[in-house]
Scaffold this active site. Structure first.
Site, PDB file in Angstrom:
ATOM      1  N   GLY D 128       1.030  -0.826  -0.371  1.00  0.00           N
ATOM      2  CA  GLY D 128       0.030   0.261   0.115  1.00  0.00           C
ATOM      3  C   GLY D 128       0.863   1.855   0.010  1.00  0.00           C
ATOM      4  N   SER D 130       1.214   3.765  -3.204  1.00  0.00           N
ATOM      5  CA  SER D 130       0.889   4.821  -4.195  1.00  0.00           C
ATOM      6  C   SER D 130      -0.931   5.078  -3.515  1.00  0.00           C
ATOM      7  CB  SER D 130       0.929   4.307  -5.507  1.00  0.00           C
ATOM      8  OG  SER D 130       1.598   4.261  -6.264  1.00  0.00           O
ATOM      9  N   SER D 162      -1.374  -4.503  -6.322  1.00  0.00           N
ATOM     10  CA  SER D 162      -1.190  -5.547  -6.864  1.00  0.00           C
ATOM     11  C   SER D 162      -2.057  -6.833  -5.576  1.00  0.00           C
ATOM     12  CB  SER D 162      -0.030  -6.255  -7.139  1.00  0.00           C
ATOM     13  OG  SER D 162       0.409  -5.342  -7.834  1.00  0.00           O
ATOM     14  N   GLU D 244      12.021  -3.436  -5.539  1.00  0.00           N
ATOM     15  CA  GLU D 244      11.150  -3.341  -6.498  1.00  0.00           C
ATOM     16  C   GLU D 244      12.005  -2.815  -7.524  1.00  0.00           C
ATOM     17  OE1 GLU D 244       7.567  -0.741  -6.459  1.00  0.00           O
ATOM     18  OE2 GLU D 244       6.809  -1.852  -7.732  1.00  0.00           O
ATOM     19  N   SER D 370       7.641   6.252 -13.404  1.00  0.00           N
ATOM     20  CA  SER D 370       7.413   6.396 -14.559  1.00  0.00           C
ATOM     21  C   SER D 370       8.967   6.788 -15.709  1.00  0.00           C
ATOM     22  CB  SER D 370       6.239   7.811 -14.938  1.00  0.00           C
ATOM     23  OG  SER D 370       6.689   9.038 -14.556  1.00  0.00           O
ATOM     24  N   GLU D 372       9.236   9.740 -16.805  1.00  0.00           N
ATOM     25  CA  GLU D 372       9.545  10.614 -16.562  1.00  0.00           C
ATOM     26  C   GLU D 372      10.656  11.057 -15.223  1.00  0.00           C
ATOM     27  OE1 GLU D 372       6.591   9.930 -17.355  1.00  0.00           O
ATOM     28  OE2 GLU D 372       6.484  11.162 -19.467  1.00  0.00           O
TER      29      GLU D 372
END
Lengths: 375, 388, 375, 388
Positions: D128, D130, D162, D244, D370, D372
């Protein structure tokens, strides 16, 4: 870059040091005259004294067998030497002579031919180069220069251009069209009927245009026949040229990065602008792909990997594209100063365009890779 | 009706006065190039005829050397010139940039002093804006201009000054106040023959020596040479850069198609297509973008005539530089080794020109506001994206 | 966009207003079921009631002659209607019926055929569509469905798919392979031997697969023969589809721009990040090129410009590419939320991919343009 | 020598215990998918065997359910699994992310409570992190965690979690201090069966419902569930994100070549090449980049093993997402109308899978940092470009 063993690390450090101390970009710049083109009197288009110097350090013999005075250190090692030298656009015939000509003799030469030439190529006293192209585009499967069988030998008629480092070469390895296809011949520069003239190229390297006007050679000049030999030699040329492009692009990128870290506009270092940061990050990624492709192809030469043709074309195509893009960005990100002959950016761009075309454009190598991989 | 009559008058005059030998000649090659101009007797005849007629600056008052014509009439002249492959021999930095500036911001005395000699191309002007430390960020310029009582004293350096080595006068931005950025800039007219001025050509990567560095070493400039008020130069510069941008968007955008040369250099397949399929795909892609770009210029012009948004100049410039630079690279790629020559008969003249053009094209996304600056402008003005 | 006359301005304002009030993206979303695909019961894949509504306002008759109840307002006008409707992915058969089917009858139909069909197409009571594709790719010069001559008529055998709006169409204009090449036939949907079934497509528009199993038609069904007629009809399809893609891309861009102006990350509106500003500026440039190409092609239809084939392929290729790029960026710049079915980004991306393939991919149109322009 | 002996032992055990029916099965499809797992009797047998052996988490102490093996031995197990087409059925968020975190930052009590049931896959974990307003800028998360004396009270929302609808526990970042950004975050373990927790699957554009929104409505959490000190959660999170990232770089990168399908769908020319030259050029370009990418992964791994820079993960991820996304688009382009189907037998199953894969691939440049964000990281860490 890939992991080096101790000897390789020492060699690489030595090359880097020498380039830093002895071969600044100003040496390549010296080949240009004031108008930005080639200097009429710099006929060879490379630095003979510097070549003698690196030959004395053994770099011209890296690929040559120990029996002929070489170190038999392998293509991978020669590759990073080429890369380091290309960082400052070093005008040296190492690719032509130590990579391509030595490979040709190793791959095709009989004992007599190897004895006659390899020692000189390895110790730098002779410069060899491959004469394959004849027109505007690299087209090794469509040779025009003819090798006709005559009594006890061969007769050559036609032209070759551009021949890299050809104005200072003592030995040409000439790819000709014989009755049975590609024929490779050893032609000393002083052979009767052979004349050469320099081409004034944008990189000031002055390749040669060779004219063969009834050049007659003995049987002992025959290096070998058939596509496989020519292709095997060319694969070395492709990978070596790719290694040079990798070095050129890496330095162009690093020079640009330095500028981004020092140039101030609007009260900011321009390297702090996110749009430029992202472009730099994308370029860095392209350089990573290119380095991997070049190193894998160099390793494949040493490993006699049957995948070499595919890996070589991958390396050359990637290197072409990355050097093209980064030299464009080098000029763009330097702004006005990058447009001046006084700045290095233009030299990198011009040399890149020549090296992109040399031994096959991106189109040529993508097509070759595509055919080899069943597309 | 009157238009039609005027058009006929223009045609008649042109047929009597335009030297046929100049037909199709690119007028721009004469800009700032004393040698080419001197070499051409026809060109001098043509320039004098246009100057006498006032048609080089047709909308200017006759007192300023113009012909006092309407915008519509000026357009007719331009159309008729173009129709017969002629060109305006007076067109210059003076007519396009300084003239409109003096008409808007100058004193009557300044106009009478300068405009007539601009309209005859008697005096050539250069633009002293950029400095080594002030490129994209023009307003950070530092060239000092100090009030010395009855005159100004100017010291500093300009760069990227087109044709400064050939110019008689320079209009320059100078710093009259160092305590503020935009509000400390003034607009000054400087006689290039003044003691202390030195122009040095810069050699570009294409070999061109069109641009100069200009050094100003305690140069005395009369008080009356300031245009507008002291410290008000930035507003004038912004206006003037609009003239520059709008003249940029008029740049010749038509190019020879790459197809014939690609056929010749790369061969054709059984269906007559460019044989190198990879190169062909990229050439076609570029050619299609070029076609769409020409349509875009036409559309923007039409919209502008009808009062459209008119904020697309930055977008146009970036599209144009991208497409033209790519095309220049493709042409050299197609030429292969022939496209890598600098000089010498071993390289066809056309190919050598293409090579220089490629090198020159790299400037398109730098000068007149770089690609990056234009995208900043588009983001803010056209797209309304927020500042940081 | 191009300069409009007064009537056109009024029409455009009316369409914009209607789209805003009556045709939000939620209507297109309604065609999807919860899992993001097509809804089994939404057989037609378009909104019949809304089509009746816009037909009542005369939009389905814009291209039809006044004699048949149309307004003869021209392709340019119909083009901006298509564009506006596509902004919200409006599921309406206006392109199929009012642009393509009407064009087919105007270009090929005799007086009897025009009388029989144009009024219904113009007033929206009948929906027409072109059945040209048969397989995975648009290939109008390689038709398989055969039209065999029989006594007093023709016999059709084969399949057509995907046929846009085919599940709700009353009239198919079928491109078949006759003895003399392409043959266009008018086939009412209720003709014996013709069956149809819906395809569950990612845009939930449910085109039809048509099966022709010994379909017999009278001589009066023959609209015309030969490549020129088929090409002329297809040119209208290309340009109309390009106009839809332009509308889709324009709205995708504007929605993304709005997000850039409202989404905060790192304490900043993300639209203030220079890297995103530059990407947005570049996209804006691509939209400008695309708009110009589409408008020029629409105008060429009305002007009977012989350059239409070239202009049509330019428009479709540009529109394909721009919509492709902008829908990718729409998802990317929305981040995680753009990946959800709940957000509109996915709907734009899916509809774009369908419209990119419809009536020719970018490859197809670049090849066509290249041949037309001598590359 | 010992290694060789161990390798033989692993081989013997695998040949006795790995159900042959699972050979070549993608172990990942069972992650978080209760239905698939339940459907496979073989899978349950296999999981139990590995759990009993402790080889799902081979380097963990036996007290934690591991096998207490060395890293070298763990590698041998992984190699032997791979060699016979087997997979680790225990691999999960629990083993890859939470386990290493608890080993580094947890208390002994926490380890003993959670690790054994992670090592048997008895309990499944979700992450948990984002929140709707905290995507790329994770540290701006707002989920409230208030000290209520003998327990915490948690309120707020997580997103992109997820398998949250299948998970038994959640490790979450929560805000324990609103006055500072990074320094106000804590790392909390939450029982998903607690009253006030609700997980709702999110439907993605690909149709997948793997990700969830999770709502926390005044959820009581025992004091002992905090990992590390209060307000020290950001450091733990940064470390965990490294786990990750390194697992991301292990993503399967081999893909089926596009050539055969392109030949089938686009036809071939007289020389056996893909007939659509424009599509072919783009397919080849992408395939070559993919080949160079695989070489790059190998090179980075080799360099990392030899203590190389190891700061290239951001670069790799952006290269990978770009190449794979482009490939997914090309595949669907090649499939043409066949690649536009959502369901139904009219579309080949392979084609439908390709279409979903294209839609799914758009996430590659969004999740796990991302495009970016990765470029920001590269600019700063690898290139040393300055902050604004």
């Amino acid at each position: 870059m890939a992991v080096l063993n101790e000897e390789q690390t020492m060699l690489k450090d030595m090359v880097s040091q020498w380039v830093r101390d002895q071969m600044p970009v100003s040496v390549a710049r010296g080949l240009y005259d004031h108008s930005g083109g080639g200097r009429r009197d710099a006929i060879t288009g490379f630095d003979k004294d510097a070549y003698a110097e690196i030959a004395a350090m053994g770099w011209s013999g890296i690929l040559a067998p120990e029996a002929h005075g070489g170190s038999d250190f392998g293509a991978f090692s020669l590759g990073f030497v080429l890369e380091e030298l290309a960082r400052t656009l070093s005008p040296l015939p190492l690719l032509s002579s130590a990579m391509i000509a030595v490979s040709a003799l190793r791959l095709g030469g009989n004992a007599a031919q190897q004895s006659a030439w390899l020692t000189g190529l390895a110790d730098g006293s002779i410069i060899g180069t491959l004469a394959v192209d004849e027109g505007a585009h690299h087209a090794p499967h469509a040779l025009s220069l003819s090798a006709a069988r005559v009594e006890n030998g061969w007769r050559l008629d036609g032209i070759k251009r551009p021949v890299a480092d050809g104005m200072g070469a003592g030995l040409f390895i000439v790819a000709a069209r014989g009755d049975d296809g590609a024929t490779l011949l050893l032609v000393p520069a002083d052979t009767a009927g052979l004349t050469r003239e320099p081409l004034d190229q944008i990189d000031a390297r002055r390749p040669a245009m060779l004219r063969f006007d009834g050049v007659v050679l003995g049987d002992d000049a025959m290096l070998g026949q058939g596509e496989p030999l020519l292709s095997a030699i060319l694969d070395r040329a492709y990978v070596g040229q790719a290694a040079e492009l990798l070095g050129l692009a890496t330095q162009a990128f690093e020079t640009t990065l330095d500028y981004l870290k020092t140039r101030v506009q609007f009260g900011q270092l321009i390297g702090s602008f996110q749009a430029l940061q992202h472009r730099a990050s994308d370029m860095f990624g392209e350089l990573q792909l290119t380095r991997s492709a070049v190193e894998a192809a160099l390793a494949a030469i040493d490993a006699d990997d049957p995948q070499l043709p595919s890996l070589a074309s991958l390396a050359k195509a990637m290197a072409n594209e990355t050097a093209h893009r980064i030299t464009c960005e080098m000029v763009q990100l330097h702004g006005g100063i990058g447009m001046t002959h006084e700045h290095d950016a233009g030299l990198y761009l011009k040399r890149s365009r020549v090296a992109e075309q040399a031994y096959g454009s991106s189109s040529f190598h993508r097509e070759r890779w595509a055919r080899l991989n069943g597309y | 009706m009157e238009d039609q009559q005027f058009r006929q008058e223009v045609r008649d005059w042109l047929s009597a006065n335009f030297p046929p030998a100049l037909t199709g000649v690119n007028g721009l090659i004469f800009q700032g190039d004393a040698h080419a101009a001197a070499a051409s007797k026809d060109f001098q005849v043509w320039r004098k005829a246009m100057a006498d007629k006032g048609w080089g600056t047709p909308t200017w008052d006759k007192a300023y050397g113009g012909a006092g014509l309407s915008t519509a009439q000026a357009k007719i002249i331009a159309q008729e010139l173009s129709a017969i492959g002629a060109f305006n021999p007076i067109r210059s930095y003076g007519t396009m940039m300084l003239g409109p500036t003096l008409l808007e911001f100058g004193t009557e005395e300044q106009r009478l002093q300068h405009l007539p000699r601009i309209s005859t191309h008697e005096l050539r002007w250069c633009q002293g804006f950029s400095e080594p430390g002030a490129g994209s960020d023009l307003a950070s310029l530092q060239m000092k201009c100090v009030d010395a009582g009855d005159h100004w004293v100017v010291s500093g350096q300009k760069i990227w000054t087109s044709g400064a080595d050939q110019a008689d006068w320079c209009f320059a931005l100078v710093r009259t106040d160092t305590s503020v950025k935009h509000g400390g800039i003034s607009f000054l007219l400087i006689d290039m023959t003044s003691p202390g001025v030195e122009a040095r050509p810069i050699v570009l990567i294409s070999g061109s020596t069109h641009f100069c560095e200009v050094f100003f070493n305690d140069v005395k400039v009369p008080k009356g040479n300031l245009v507008g008020a002291v410290n008000q130069g930035w507003n004038i510069a912004k206006r003037l850069l609009q003239f520059e941008r709008s003249s940029l968007s008029e740049v010749k955008t038509d190019v020879t198609p790459l197809a014939p040369i690609a056929h010749a250099m790369l061969g054709t397949d059984a269906e007559g297509r460019i044989a190198d399929a990879d190169a062909r795909a990229r050439i076609v892609h570029n050619a299609m973008r070029h076609a769409a770009y020409l349509q875009t210029v036409r559309r923007f012009n039409e919209e502008a005539r009808n009062g459209g948004p008119g904020n697309g100049v930055s977008t146009l410039k970036n599209l144009w530089s991208g497409i033209v630079q790519r095309r220049a690279e493709l042409l050299v790629e197609v030429l292969g080794a022939d496209g890598l020559g600098w000089s010498g008969n071993a390289y066809p003249a056309d190919a050598r020109e293409a090579t220089r053009a490629l090198l020159h094209s790299k400037a398109f996304s730098i000068y007149g506001g770089s690609y990056e600056i234009q995208n900043n402008i588009t983001a803010k003005r056209s797209l309304g994206l927020p500042d940081r």
